[in-house]
Enzyme design. Sequence first.
Site, PDB file in Angstrom:
ATOM      1  CE  LYS A 118      -4.489  -1.402   1.671  1.00  0.00           C
ATOM      2  NZ  LYS A 118      -5.533  -1.199   2.653  1.00  0.00           N
ATOM      3  CE  LYS A 201      -6.433  -8.854  -1.744  1.00  0.00           C
ATOM      4  NZ  LYS A 201      -6.030  -8.245  -0.489  1.00  0.00           N
ATOM      5  CE  LYS A 204     -12.457  -3.018   0.785  1.00  0.00           C
ATOM      6  NZ  LYS A 204     -13.445  -3.216   1.799  1.00  0.00           N
TER       7      LYS A 204
HETATM    8  P1  TYM Z   1     -10.698  -5.899   4.455  1.00  0.00           P
HETATM    9  O1  TYM Z   1     -11.690  -4.852   4.770  1.00  0.00           O
HETATM   10  O2  TYM Z   1      -9.688  -5.633   3.398  1.00  0.00           O
HETATM   11  O3  TYM Z   1     -11.444  -7.240   4.098  1.00  0.00           O
HETATM   12  C1  TYM Z   1     -12.463  -7.761   4.932  1.00  0.00           C
HETATM   13  C2  TYM Z   1     -12.404  -9.285   4.943  1.00  0.00           C
HETATM   14  O4  TYM Z   1     -12.557  -9.781   3.607  1.00  0.00           O
HETATM   15  C3  TYM Z   1     -11.490 -10.668   3.294  1.00  0.00           C
HETATM   16  N1  TYM Z   1     -11.153 -10.554   1.877  1.00  0.00           N
HETATM   17  C4  TYM Z   1     -11.098 -11.598   1.035  1.00  0.00           C
HETATM   18  N2  TYM Z   1     -11.307 -12.923   1.230  1.00  0.00           N
HETATM   19  C5  TYM Z   1     -11.189 -13.737   0.171  1.00  0.00           C
HETATM   20  N3  TYM Z   1     -10.851 -13.285  -1.084  1.00  0.00           N
HETATM   21  C6  TYM Z   1     -10.631 -11.973  -1.324  1.00  0.00           C
HETATM   22  N4  TYM Z   1     -10.341 -11.557  -2.548  1.00  0.00           N
HETATM   23  C7  TYM Z   1     -10.755 -11.067  -0.230  1.00  0.00           C
HETATM   24  N5  TYM Z   1     -10.622  -9.713  -0.116  1.00  0.00           N
HETATM   25  C8  TYM Z   1     -10.861  -9.427   1.175  1.00  0.00           C
HETATM   26  C9  TYM Z   1     -10.341 -10.209   4.183  1.00  0.00           C
HETATM   27  O5  TYM Z   1      -9.385 -11.229   4.379  1.00  0.00           O
HETATM   28  C10 TYM Z   1     -11.059  -9.821   5.454  1.00  0.00           C
HETATM   29  O6  TYM Z   1     -11.292 -10.956   6.270  1.00  0.00           O
HETATM   30  N6  TYM Z   1      -7.428  -5.502   8.234  1.00  0.00           N
HETATM   31  C11 TYM Z   1      -8.722  -6.015   7.845  1.00  0.00           C
HETATM   32  C12 TYM Z   1      -9.856  -5.479   8.679  1.00  0.00           C
HETATM   33  C13 TYM Z   1      -9.671  -5.617  10.151  1.00  0.00           C
HETATM   34  C14 TYM Z   1      -9.802  -6.828  10.901  1.00  0.00           C
HETATM   35  C15 TYM Z   1      -9.579  -6.467  12.240  1.00  0.00           C
HETATM   36  C16 TYM Z   1     -10.075  -8.151  10.534  1.00  0.00           C
HETATM   37  C17 TYM Z   1      -9.385  -4.629  11.029  1.00  0.00           C
HETATM   38  N7  TYM Z   1      -9.327  -5.139  12.280  1.00  0.00           N
HETATM   39  C18 TYM Z   1      -9.602  -7.422  13.257  1.00  0.00           C
HETATM   40  C19 TYM Z   1     -10.114  -9.103  11.573  1.00  0.00           C
HETATM   41  C20 TYM Z   1      -9.877  -8.732  12.904  1.00  0.00           C
HETATM   42  C21 TYM Z   1      -8.995  -5.628   6.394  1.00  0.00           C
HETATM   43  O7  TYM Z   1      -8.453  -4.675   5.882  1.00  0.00           O
HETATM   44  O8  TYM Z   1      -9.952  -6.363   5.793  1.00  0.00           O
END
Ligand code: TYM
Length: 342
Positions: A118, A201, A204
């Site tokens: 990022k 992957k 968004k």
């Molecule tokens: P974020 O918002 O990018 O994504 C949310 C969840 O979706 C999953 N994900 C995917 N799974 C499968 N294939 C994909 N292409 C894909 N894209 C996204 C992510 O693995 C995630 O589970 N850092 C985290 C948010 C967060 C969090 C936390 C998660 C903040 N605090 C505490 C768990 C526990 C994030 O940016 O997810």
Amino acid sequence: MTETKFTPRVFSGIQPSGNLHLGNYLGALKRFVDMQGPEKETVYCMVDLHAITVWQEPKELAHSTRELCAGFIAAGIDPEQSILFNQSQVPEHTQLAWIFNCVARMGWMQRMTQWKDKAGKNQQNASLGLLAYPSLMAADILVYHATHVPVGDDQKQHLELTRDIAIKFNNDFGVDFFPITEPVIEGAATRVMSLRDGSKKMSKSDPSDMSRINMTDDADTIAKKIRKAKTDPDALPSEVDGLSERPEARNLVNIYAALSNQTTDEVLAEVGGKQFGEFKPMLADLAVAKLSPISTEMARLMGEEAEIDRILAKGADKARAIAAPILRQTYEIVGMVGAKQG
Ligand code: TYM
């Protein structure tokens, strides 16, 4: 699974930045719904404070937070059964994150692949929050003493760091206070790939909207995106091994498996030998059948903004009831005067 003195509690979060897509749904949201039940407390969070580590237009952030809440509920999260709230309404997350900023090491943060991806080559110009992001994530989880964290595969490194922070805190202060959390990365779709490039992957931030299925897409758009998804000219194999060198085919089969609650093997037993001309319409029908009701319900809920805000406020109260005593104990362990009061 490791035995701990901690009662099982599930925590996970999703960023309200941009559209919720099929990767978020299959890798996270659908599994959050599956984990809901009387035997475990489930805590789910819209991590708005994580979202602002990169620029967010204030109005869009508020809209995305409410839309994400609508997505959680439309997908099957029951706000009476699970605790559902947005992160900024529970200040204990950032308070614990500060303690963790002083426990974690710079090197740990700089090693994170998501930071490197990022921030790119322009690290000096990235926000300090983007670097400290995993420390806030550890606080999200540990302020609830959560034992299980369902996520997609891309969050694995952050969860390892959460364990490192818990271990170092416990060692530094000679306590057994924070649990060593279990990442739960399971199912056929822990890494949903782009529909245009099976090596990337689904995300968004991809500039091409054709690369992803958004949870707000209508039936025609979903069907069109699947019809145009990149594939190869061969028929589908009958065994998983036959997918090893075929990332696009593997992705579509995995999506089918996750949507239909089957294993990849079970799907291949059904569709092995079929050409994409036959398989893609099957997948499109399944995707529309499973996703359309969710997008319709999301749209309906978005018409009830006050109700969404009420649900989030109520969820935040329930979340604080768990987080506040854990933060107070943490302060006491660290030596903050006054931590016993309140
Ligand atoms: P974020 O918002 O990018 O994504 C949310 C969840 O979706 C999953 N994900 C995917 N799974 C499968 N294939 C994909 N292409 C894909 N894209 C996204 C992510 O693995 C995630 O589970 N850092 C985290 C948010 C967060 C969090 C936390 C998660 C903040 N605090 C505490 C768990 C526990 C994030 O940016 O997810």
